[in-house]
Design a protein around this motif. Structure first.
Motif, short mmCIF file in Angstrom:
data_model
loop_
_atom_site.label_atom_id
_atom_site.label_comp_id
_atom_site.label_asym_id
_atom_site.label_seq_id
_atom_site.Cartn_x
_atom_site.Cartn_y
_atom_site.Cartn_z
N ALA A 27 31.62 39.02 97.30
CA ALA A 27 30.66 38.45 96.34
C ALA A 27 31.10 37.09 95.83
N GLY A 28 32.35 36.69 96.09
CA GLY A 28 32.82 35.37 95.70
C GLY A 28 33.76 35.34 94.50
N ASP A 29 34.18 36.51 94.02
CA ASP A 29 35.11 36.54 92.89
C ASP A 29 36.48 36.02 93.31
N SER A 30 37.17 35.40 92.37
CA SER A 30 38.56 34.99 92.61
C SER A 30 39.46 36.20 92.41
N ASP A 31 40.72 36.05 92.78
CA ASP A 31 41.67 37.15 92.60
C ASP A 31 41.79 37.53 91.13
N ALA A 32 41.85 36.52 90.26
CA ALA A 32 41.97 36.79 88.82
C ALA A 32 40.73 37.51 88.29
N GLU A 33 39.55 37.15 88.79
CA GLU A 33 38.33 37.82 88.35
C GLU A 33 38.30 39.28 88.80
N VAL A 34 38.78 39.53 90.01
CA VAL A 34 38.84 40.92 90.50
C VAL A 34 39.79 41.73 89.64
N ILE A 35 40.97 41.17 89.35
CA ILE A 35 41.95 41.87 88.51
C ILE A 35 41.37 42.12 87.12
N ASP A 36 40.74 41.11 86.53
CA ASP A 36 40.14 41.28 85.20
C ASP A 36 39.06 42.35 85.22
N TYR A 37 38.26 42.38 86.27
CA TYR A 37 37.20 43.38 86.39
C TYR A 37 37.79 44.79 86.43
N LEU A 38 38.84 44.98 87.25
CA LEU A 38 39.45 46.30 87.37
C LEU A 38 40.15 46.72 86.08
N VAL A 39 40.80 45.76 85.41
CA VAL A 39 41.47 46.08 84.14
C VAL A 39 40.43 46.43 83.08
N ALA A 40 39.31 45.71 83.05
CA ALA A 40 38.25 46.01 82.08
C ALA A 40 37.65 47.38 82.34
N ARG A 41 37.56 47.75 83.60
CA ARG A 41 36.93 49.01 83.96
C ARG A 41 37.87 50.20 83.85
N TYR A 42 39.15 50.02 84.25
CA TYR A 42 40.09 51.15 84.32
C TYR A 42 41.26 51.04 83.34
N GLY A 43 41.39 49.94 82.64
CA GLY A 43 42.49 49.77 81.69
C GLY A 43 43.69 49.12 82.35
N ALA A 44 44.64 48.69 81.54
CA ALA A 44 45.83 48.00 82.03
C ALA A 44 46.73 48.91 82.85
N TYR A 45 46.52 50.21 82.77
CA TYR A 45 47.34 51.16 83.54
C TYR A 45 47.19 50.94 85.04
#
Length: 169
Positions: free
Chosen positions: A80-98
């Protein structure tokens, strides 16, 4: 006729065959992207994410269904065009920092990062305090003049009695 060597080889081969499925890569061919650059980014991100099911195993190494779903999600976000940082932020927002195998240093994880150094410092301080407080060995007390006289008489009488007893037949 089979000898012990052939039996041992057959047993070793059977063990290797039994363990072979454990060494299989978790990433399935149907998950992989056709673009090698995106696939490499997806693999690098998958190695940084923790599998919520397997604990302390990356989603790249895990065979759990949730890990597979997360790998597919990462690839979808990259396409979809997300950067690596955007993917990480998305996963952290969805699943938490764990979900991060290497947690970022932040307000909520600062104590986690500093705890080992604080414990080591506290142990060092405690041992140094105990070392300083260690009492020197007590000095022997000197005898009073009366005690010295009693001791001299006891030693003198004991020696005289021993010599007198030794003279007897």
């Amino acid at each position: 006729m089979t000898g012990p060597r052939q039996l041992a080889r057959a047993l070793a081969f059977a063990c290797l065959c039994a363990l072979a499925p454990l060494a299989a890569p978790a990433v399935q061919p149907d998950e992989m992207l056709t673009d090698p650059a995106l696939e490499q980014r997806a693999r690098a991100l998958s190695l940084e994410m923790r599998c919520p099911v397997c604990r302390n195993q990356s989603i790249d190494d895990s065979n759990a269904e949730l890990a597979r779903d997360l790998r597919v999600l990462i690839r979808e976000r990259l396409v979809a065009g997300d950067s690596d940082a955007e993917v990480i932020d998305y996963l952290v927002a969805r699943y938490g920092a764990y979900i991060l195998l290497r947690p970022q240093i932040g307000g909520d994880t600062l104590l986690l990062w500093l705890a080992p150094a604080l414990m080591l410092g506290a142990a060092f301080a405690g041992f140094s305090i105990l070392w300083r407080r260690k009492a020197p060995p007590p000095e022997p007390e000197s005898l009073s003049e009366d005690e010295k006289a009693i001791l001299a008489r006891a030693l003198g009488q004991g020696a005289g009695q021993g010599a007198a007893q030794g003279d007897r037949p």
